[in-house]
Motif scaffolding. Structure first.
Motif, mmCIF file in Angstrom:
data_model
loop_
_atom_site.group_PDB
_atom_site.id
_atom_site.type_symbol
_atom_site.label_atom_id
_atom_site.label_comp_id
_atom_site.label_asym_id
_atom_site.label_seq_id
_atom_site.Cartn_x
_atom_site.Cartn_y
_atom_site.Cartn_z
ATOM 1 N N LEU A 74 -2.889 2.161 9.686
ATOM 2 C CA LEU A 74 -3.758 0.935 9.958
ATOM 3 C C LEU A 74 -3.263 -0.265 9.143
ATOM 4 O O LEU A 74 -3.454 -1.383 9.498
ATOM 5 C CB LEU A 74 -5.366 1.340 9.436
ATOM 6 C CG LEU A 74 -6.043 2.428 10.335
ATOM 7 C CD1 LEU A 74 -7.396 2.740 9.682
ATOM 8 C CD2 LEU A 74 -6.350 1.867 11.988
ATOM 9 N N GLU A 75 -2.756 0.013 7.988
ATOM 10 C CA GLU A 75 -2.205 -0.751 7.111
ATOM 11 C C GLU A 75 -1.079 -1.637 7.766
ATOM 12 O O GLU A 75 -0.909 -2.843 7.605
ATOM 13 C CB GLU A 75 -1.807 -0.358 5.642
ATOM 14 C CG GLU A 75 -1.353 -1.357 4.623
ATOM 15 C CD GLU A 75 -2.404 -2.282 4.222
ATOM 16 O OE1 GLU A 75 -3.527 -2.209 4.553
ATOM 17 O OE2 GLU A 75 -2.093 -3.182 3.165
ATOM 18 N N GLU A 76 -0.319 -0.754 8.416
ATOM 19 C CA GLU A 76 0.883 -1.355 9.086
ATOM 20 C C GLU A 76 0.670 -2.124 10.419
ATOM 21 O O GLU A 76 1.131 -3.402 10.758
ATOM 22 C CB GLU A 76 1.896 -0.343 9.436
ATOM 23 C CG GLU A 76 3.258 -0.815 9.732
ATOM 24 C CD GLU A 76 4.395 0.169 9.723
ATOM 25 O OE1 GLU A 76 4.389 1.216 8.957
ATOM 26 O OE2 GLU A 76 5.393 -0.078 10.083
ATOM 27 N N ALA A 77 -0.403 -1.579 11.298
ATOM 28 C CA ALA A 77 -0.529 -2.082 12.547
ATOM 29 C C ALA A 77 -1.701 -3.343 12.421
ATOM 30 O O ALA A 77 -1.524 -4.153 13.284
ATOM 31 C CB ALA A 77 -1.262 -0.961 13.424
ATOM 32 N N TYR A 78 -2.481 -3.310 11.235
ATOM 33 C CA TYR A 78 -3.429 -4.230 11.105
ATOM 34 C C TYR A 78 -3.474 -4.766 9.587
ATOM 35 O O TYR A 78 -4.238 -4.369 9.013
ATOM 36 C CB TYR A 78 -4.844 -3.796 11.393
ATOM 37 C CG TYR A 78 -5.255 -3.171 12.924
ATOM 38 C CD1 TYR A 78 -5.457 -3.790 13.949
ATOM 39 C CD2 TYR A 78 -4.822 -1.722 12.987
ATOM 40 C CE1 TYR A 78 -5.629 -3.205 15.035
ATOM 41 C CE2 TYR A 78 -4.842 -1.235 14.219
ATOM 42 C CZ TYR A 78 -5.365 -1.880 15.410
ATOM 43 O OH TYR A 78 -5.509 -1.298 16.504
ATOM 44 N N PRO A 79 -2.291 -5.391 9.478
ATOM 45 C CA PRO A 79 -2.169 -5.718 8.185
ATOM 46 C C PRO A 79 -3.317 -6.540 7.169
ATOM 47 O O PRO A 79 -3.247 -6.453 6.060
ATOM 48 C CB PRO A 79 -0.784 -6.670 8.085
ATOM 49 C CG PRO A 79 -0.325 -6.869 9.348
ATOM 50 C CD PRO A 79 -1.220 -6.001 10.105
ATOM 51 N N LYS A 80 -4.010 -7.475 7.953
ATOM 52 C CA LYS A 80 -4.963 -8.306 7.171
ATOM 53 C C LYS A 80 -6.475 -7.808 7.460
ATOM 54 O O LYS A 80 -6.720 -7.478 8.654
ATOM 55 C CB LYS A 80 -4.892 -9.582 7.722
ATOM 56 C CG LYS A 80 -3.545 -10.338 7.253
ATOM 57 C CD LYS A 80 -3.653 -10.366 5.746
ATOM 58 C CE LYS A 80 -1.827 -10.911 5.269
ATOM 59 N NZ LYS A 80 -1.683 -10.665 3.900
ATOM 60 N N PRO A 81 -7.464 -7.579 6.656
ATOM 61 C CA PRO A 81 -7.132 -7.631 5.225
ATOM 62 C C PRO A 81 -6.404 -6.516 4.509
ATOM 63 O O PRO A 81 -6.492 -5.555 5.348
ATOM 64 C CB PRO A 81 -8.396 -7.825 4.500
ATOM 65 C CG PRO A 81 -9.512 -7.267 5.637
ATOM 66 C CD PRO A 81 -8.760 -7.639 6.973
ATOM 67 N N SER A 82 -5.482 -6.460 3.547
ATOM 68 C CA SER A 82 -4.733 -5.428 3.162
ATOM 69 C C SER A 82 -5.392 -4.402 2.384
ATOM 70 O O SER A 82 -6.478 -4.995 1.719
ATOM 71 C CB SER A 82 -3.352 -5.971 2.515
ATOM 72 O OG SER A 82 -4.105 -6.586 1.184
ATOM 73 N N LEU A 83 -5.222 -3.154 2.586
ATOM 74 C CA LEU A 83 -5.681 -2.273 1.661
ATOM 75 C C LEU A 83 -4.669 -1.688 0.411
ATOM 76 O O LEU A 83 -5.232 -1.225 -0.448
ATOM 77 C CB LEU A 83 -5.607 -0.938 2.419
ATOM 78 C CG LEU A 83 -6.674 -1.110 3.886
ATOM 79 C CD1 LEU A 83 -6.796 0.532 4.276
ATOM 80 C CD2 LEU A 83 -8.011 -1.137 3.410
ATOM 81 N N LEU A 84 -3.451 -2.481 0.314
ATOM 82 C CA LEU A 84 -2.568 -2.049 -0.796
ATOM 83 C C LEU A 84 -2.062 -3.354 -1.153
ATOM 84 O O LEU A 84 -1.828 -4.141 -0.179
ATOM 85 C CB LEU A 84 -1.540 -1.107 -0.224
ATOM 86 C CG LEU A 84 -2.030 0.150 -0.040
ATOM 87 C CD1 LEU A 84 -0.764 1.022 0.729
ATOM 88 C CD2 LEU A 84 -2.005 0.862 -1.457
ATOM 89 N N PRO A 85 -1.569 -3.674 -2.451
ATOM 90 C CA PRO A 85 -1.098 -4.740 -2.952
ATOM 91 C C PRO A 85 0.622 -4.681 -2.309
ATOM 92 O O PRO A 85 0.949 -3.723 -2.240
ATOM 93 C CB PRO A 85 -1.035 -4.298 -4.467
ATOM 94 C CG PRO A 85 -1.225 -3.136 -4.724
ATOM 95 C CD PRO A 85 -1.754 -2.434 -3.527
ATOM 96 N N SER A 86 1.098 -6.023 -2.516
ATOM 97 C CA SER A 86 2.560 -5.986 -2.079
ATOM 98 C C SER A 86 3.362 -5.552 -3.322
ATOM 99 O O SER A 86 4.664 -5.395 -2.813
ATOM 100 C CB SER A 86 2.723 -7.492 -1.613
ATOM 101 O OG SER A 86 2.500 -8.200 -2.660
ATOM 102 N N ASP A 87 3.079 -5.610 -4.306
ATOM 103 C CA ASP A 87 3.940 -5.130 -5.486
ATOM 104 C C ASP A 87 4.108 -3.727 -5.443
ATOM 105 O O ASP A 87 3.008 -2.925 -5.446
ATOM 106 C CB ASP A 87 3.217 -5.381 -6.816
ATOM 107 C CG ASP A 87 4.077 -4.815 -7.954
ATOM 108 O OD1 ASP A 87 5.271 -5.334 -8.380
ATOM 109 O OD2 ASP A 87 3.537 -3.866 -8.818
ATOM 110 N N PRO A 88 5.595 -3.305 -5.206
ATOM 111 C CA PRO A 88 5.911 -1.812 -4.987
ATOM 112 C C PRO A 88 5.203 -0.791 -5.975
ATOM 113 O O PRO A 88 4.822 0.205 -5.823
ATOM 114 C CB PRO A 88 7.262 -1.759 -4.687
ATOM 115 C CG PRO A 88 7.762 -3.147 -4.948
ATOM 116 C CD PRO A 88 6.644 -4.060 -5.208
ATOM 117 N N VAL A 89 5.234 -1.405 -7.307
ATOM 118 C CA VAL A 89 4.827 -0.287 -8.274
ATOM 119 C C VAL A 89 3.327 -0.265 -8.203
ATOM 120 O O VAL A 89 2.916 0.967 -8.249
ATOM 121 C CB VAL A 89 5.386 -0.862 -10.091
ATOM 122 C CG1 VAL A 89 4.838 0.007 -10.851
ATOM 123 C CG2 VAL A 89 6.757 -1.075 -9.876
#
Lengths: 214, 214
Positions: A74-89
């Motif tokens: 879902l996060e990949e196919a429907y990126p907004k609003p995001s469930l995960l932050p962009s910072d990889p750590v």
């Protein structure tokens, strides 16, 4: 429209329902009655060889299983609003906390495991409750320690996301097994802030059509 | 250089070792002796509140836990060679199969759970072995069904990746608990193809410095 096969009280289904709500995605809900054993029927094992819920069926007929894999999709196919932050750590730390629930708590106190310890280890209601409460509390102790170090409104974020999709259903479950949530004030606080959040309200077991009425 | 805190026979550590090898990343290995209880010492719980391995410590001192969260981090920070396909549906299906292992098999037959059923349910060696073998076989039946439908060399891919990082350690573990792998020909085949693959050889428990010599 996508179809979600789930069960009102399944915490893995509940996670996916919250994520869909946070992203504003409508789906068709098809209940699978786990108590009646519907997950073991060929009509369901054809959808999921593992005989578990949830299953998310996409419009093209593809079927996705395992709640966190569905959240990632879902996060990949429907990126907004995001469930995960962009910072990889930070992203890895949120995923790790979520996996404490989805891997190290929930599967150990899943219905099939409780059935096994009743049948093979001769455990009664008390033993089953002690078992579930033990694994929930062990995981929650680690999560409480992590949550106490997050200085944002939600776990490492300012909006509820991936982790809260996992945490809130696990707290619901913890209460069923008599875990005293007062030992986990930071987790309890997260539960309180989303009490009236529409995505969390709509996903709550008591608001599902397949919840028994009695 | 990053540091991996792990244990030779921990299947979650083994997963991360394979992933690092596939991506050609060198790390410092710091063993944590689970048998001696070193994971419970404050020196370790400071690294991981959950008192488990693996922990990947980054060069900036950030610490990542939970093997699949670490794999996802490595995939993002070191994208080539990739562990996951770019197609989001295939990606979700590979993640789901991996979670069958990392959530629905491994945590149930983890050392801490085996200790509990010995202490609280009075299970002896035989009961412990039956327990572990039961959950492994149940998960492997679902995975065998999924693997039989993949018409690529590896699971939904032409190169080993995310799923094989999880599968090969679980097969190693299955053999320890006496699971007959001949019931799972497609899984066994994957194990055979990577037998001489350098990343899998280097990550194997028998090639770790902390494996006891007797």
């Amino acid at each position: 429209m996508m179809t979600l096969y789930g069960y009102w009280r399944s915490s893995a289904s509940y996670r996916v329902r919250i994520a869909l709500g946070l992203k504003g995605i409508d789906v068709i809900h098809k209940p699978v009655n786990l108590k009646a054993g519907e997950q073991l029927l060929p009509s369901h094992t054809e959808l999921n060889a593992q005989a578990l819920v949830p299953v998310l069926e996409l419009e093209d007929g593809s079927r996705l299983t395992q709640s966190l894999a569905i959240l990632d999709y879902l996060e990949e196919a429907y990126p907004k609003p995001s469930l995960l932050p962009s910072d990889p750590v930070k992203c890895a730390q949120i995923r790790a906390a979520s996996q404490i629930i989805a891997a190290d708590i929930a599967p150990i106190q899943n219905l099939r495991v409780l059935k096994y310890i009743r049948a093979e280890h001769g455990q009664g209601d008390e033993g089953v409750k002690a078992w579930a409460a033990h694994w929930i509390a062990e995981g929650f102790r680690a999560l409480e320690s992590l949550a106490s170090k997050s200085n944002q409104t939600f776990f490492l974020r300012d909006e509820p996301g991936y982790f809260e999709c996992c945490l809130i259903p696990q707290i619901y479950n913890a209460r069923r097994f008599g875990v005293n949530m007062n030992s986990f004030p930071n987790l309890l606080h997260l539960d309180e802030i989303v009490k009236y959040h529409p995505a969390f309200v709509a996903a709550h077991p008591s608001n599902q059509n397949d919840m028994p009425s009695n």
